[in-house]
Design a protein around this motif. Structure first.
Motif, mmCIF file in Angstrom:
data_model
loop_
_atom_site.group_PDB
_atom_site.id
_atom_site.type_symbol
_atom_site.label_atom_id
_atom_site.label_comp_id
_atom_site.label_asym_id
_atom_site.label_seq_id
_atom_site.Cartn_x
_atom_site.Cartn_y
_atom_site.Cartn_z
ATOM 1 N N ASP A 198 4.896 12.489 -10.452
ATOM 2 C CA ASP A 198 5.428 11.498 -11.388
ATOM 3 C C ASP A 198 6.096 10.372 -10.595
ATOM 4 N N TYR A 199 5.505 9.163 -10.693
ATOM 5 C CA TYR A 199 6.040 8.067 -9.862
ATOM 6 C C TYR A 199 7.359 7.503 -10.389
ATOM 7 N N THR A 200 7.779 7.960 -11.557
ATOM 8 C CA THR A 200 9.072 7.484 -12.079
ATOM 9 C C THR A 200 10.235 8.331 -11.524
ATOM 10 N N LYS A 201 9.877 9.407 -10.806
ATOM 11 C CA LYS A 201 10.925 10.280 -10.249
ATOM 12 C C LYS A 201 10.860 10.235 -8.730
ATOM 13 N N GLY A 202 11.537 9.291 -8.137
ATOM 14 C CA GLY A 202 11.574 9.230 -6.668
ATOM 15 C C GLY A 202 10.327 8.584 -6.095
ATOM 16 N N ASP A 203 10.170 8.714 -4.769
ATOM 17 C CA ASP A 203 9.057 8.063 -4.070
ATOM 18 C C ASP A 203 7.821 8.962 -4.162
ATOM 19 N N PRO A 204 6.772 8.529 -4.896
ATOM 20 C CA PRO A 204 5.626 9.412 -5.110
ATOM 21 C C PRO A 204 4.855 9.720 -3.832
ATOM 22 N N LEU A 205 4.831 8.767 -2.886
ATOM 23 C CA LEU A 205 4.060 9.023 -1.658
ATOM 24 C C LEU A 205 4.762 10.078 -0.804
ATOM 25 N N HIS A 219 -7.109 4.613 -3.688
ATOM 26 C CA HIS A 219 -6.013 3.719 -4.067
ATOM 27 C C HIS A 219 -6.478 2.812 -5.206
ATOM 28 N N ALA A 220 -6.080 3.137 -6.436
ATOM 29 C CA ALA A 220 -6.512 2.351 -7.597
ATOM 30 C C ALA A 220 -5.336 1.600 -8.221
ATOM 31 N N PRO A 227 2.268 1.091 -0.163
ATOM 32 C CA PRO A 227 1.830 0.407 1.069
ATOM 33 C C PRO A 227 0.746 1.171 1.833
ATOM 34 N N LEU A 228 -0.131 0.384 2.416
ATOM 35 C CA LEU A 228 -1.275 0.951 3.135
ATOM 36 C C LEU A 228 -0.836 1.836 4.300
ATOM 37 N N GLY A 229 0.186 1.392 5.031
ATOM 38 C CA GLY A 229 0.652 2.171 6.189
ATOM 39 C C GLY A 229 1.089 3.567 5.758
ATOM 40 N N THR A 230 1.821 3.654 4.656
ATOM 41 C CA THR A 230 2.277 4.968 4.182
ATOM 42 C C THR A 230 1.084 5.793 3.714
ATOM 43 N N CYS A 231 0.138 5.148 3.026
ATOM 44 C CA CYS A 231 -1.060 5.886 2.580
ATOM 45 C C CYS A 231 -1.796 6.462 3.779
ATOM 46 N N ARG A 232 -1.928 5.675 4.836
ATOM 47 C CA ARG A 232 -2.640 6.163 6.044
ATOM 48 C C ARG A 232 -1.903 7.320 6.686
ATOM 49 N N SER A 233 -0.584 7.303 6.588
ATOM 50 C CA SER A 233 0.188 8.384 7.222
ATOM 51 C C SER A 233 0.024 9.714 6.475
ATOM 52 N N LEU A 234 -0.614 9.673 5.304
ATOM 53 C CA LEU A 234 -0.838 10.902 4.529
ATOM 54 C C LEU A 234 -2.211 11.515 4.815
ATOM 55 N N LEU A 235 -2.992 10.835 5.674
ATOM 56 C CA LEU A 235 -4.387 11.279 5.884
ATOM 57 C C LEU A 235 -4.489 12.419 6.890
#
Ligand SMILES: NC(=O)c1ccc[n+]([C@@H]2O[C@H](COP(=O)([O-])OP(=O)(O)OC[C@H]3O[C@@H](n4cnc5c(N)ncnc54)[C@H](OP(=O)(O)O)[C@@H]3O)[C@@H](O)[C@H]2O)c1
Length: 317
Positions: A198-205, A219-220, A227-235
């Motif tokens: 739930d993105y309304t509760k804290g940082d979803p990433l 990423h839709a 941010p792209l950098g954070t998304c990449r850090s999840l890979l």
């Protein structure tokens, strides 16, 4: 034929009569029974690169927006392999000089249409093309989830057209899915088989990080929000971010980073068939938020622009 058209984003969509489009040998003419609305339909009206591309390579005459359609073949070109009477789902393509799908009839290549079994309604089918194909291409061509056992997928924008397709198609490929959505959509996203964040509760990433790493982040939403950098850090090591929404600031990453790709959800028979099969087998549920007459296309765009549609909006000619 009649179509919904407007000369700019300020001019409301209105129905006008146009002469029938001519048929090429591989084309079919389809009596449209249902039209799926996508954000690209209103983005196309707003100028920018998409509208410019349409001006350069699209058909001349009034702008007829829309891609997704479902209906019956009423005329087939000499080499088209879909006879009159075939139930089909498909997508139009302005780069092939085709008018959009906000119409009572469309002309498209037979290779842009998939056959529909009787068990799938036109309304269900019209939910599938752009959103489903965007998910399918990201999962297969881009991230090779079909070849990775125990894959993990993260979808940002989980309750929209692309998001719900991504969740369900990921499941058909045996992947585990995490979906970022607002609190009101958590139950739906979980019912379809994803772990919801739930993105309304804290940082979803950061919440998603605990559920990764991910072989695909679809990423839709847009990298201004996630941010792209954070998304990449999840890979995971060979993981990839597939951008359905591209911001100008993403250009360098797209050009130089192998872990960042853009996706173009252009419907073809090859990409539609596995999605139709998933619906036919009961593995893919088509969620329809609202169904409006084509004459109310402008209202559908007002709703879509708000960015809160759950599933799909449909228009009926
Ligand atoms: N490149 C391509 O070929 C391609 C193809 C299809 C779509 N797209 C683009 O991808 C985007 C999504 O398309 P779509 O058809 O899925 O749109 P959509 O159906 O209109 O998506 C609406 C959904 O977005 C969710 N959402 C809004 N803000 C969010 C946030 N901050 N975090 C997570 N979810 C959020 C909303 O859920 P909540 O109420 O829970 O926030 C809503 O359910 C659009 O910009 C579209 O243009 C690109």
């Amino acid at each position: 034929m009649y179509v919904a058209t407007s000369s700019s984003s300020e001019t409301p969509l209105a129905l006008v009569e146009l002469p029938d489009s001519p048929l090429k040998p591989n084309d079919v003419r389809v009596r449209v029974r249902a039209i799926g609305v996508n954000p690209v339909d209103w983005k196309m009206r707003e100028g920018g690169p998409l509208r410019m591309a349409y001006r350069f390579v699209g058909p001349s005459g009034p702008l007829v927006v829309g891609v997704d359609f479902a209906g019956e073949v009423i005329e087939a070109g000499a080499s088209a392999d879909l006879p009159v009477g075939t139930r089909v789902v498909g997508g139009t393509d302005f780069s092939r000089k085709q008018l959009g799908s906000y119409a009572d009839e469309v002309v498209a290549g037979a290779d842009q249409c998939a056959r529909l079994p009787d068990s799938i309604s036109f309304d269900q089918a019209a939910c599938l093309p752009v959103a489903g194909v965007t998910a399918w291409i990201s999962l297969t061509d881009i991230a090779r989830i079909d070849r990775k056992p125990n894959a993990r997928v993260l979808v940002l924008g989980a309750s929209g057209g692309v998001g719900l397709a991504t969740i369900q198609l990921s499941k058909t490929l045996g992947a585990a899915v995490v979906g970022v959505c607002s609190g009101k959509n958590v139950a739906l996203v979980e019912r379809l088989g994803a772990t919801a964040v739930d993105y309304t509760k804290g940082d979803p990433l950061e919440a998603a990080r605990a559920l990764g790493p991910f072989d695909l982040v679809l990423h839709a939403v847009g990298t201004d929000l996630y941010p792209l950098g954070t998304c990449r850090s999840l890979l995971s090591k060979d993981g990839v971010v597939s951008l359905a929404v591209v911001r100008p600031s993403d250009a360098l990453a797209i050009g130089f980073l192998p872990s960042v790709k853009t996706v173009l959800g252009k419907p073809t028979r090859k990409t539609l068939e596995p999605i139709v099969a998933a619906v036919a087998s009961g593995a893919f549920e088509c969620l329809i938020e609202a169904k409006l007459p084509l004459a109310e296309a402008e209202q559908a765009h007002v709703l879509s622009r708000k960015g809160k549609v759950v599933g799909k909006l449909l228009l009926v000619p």
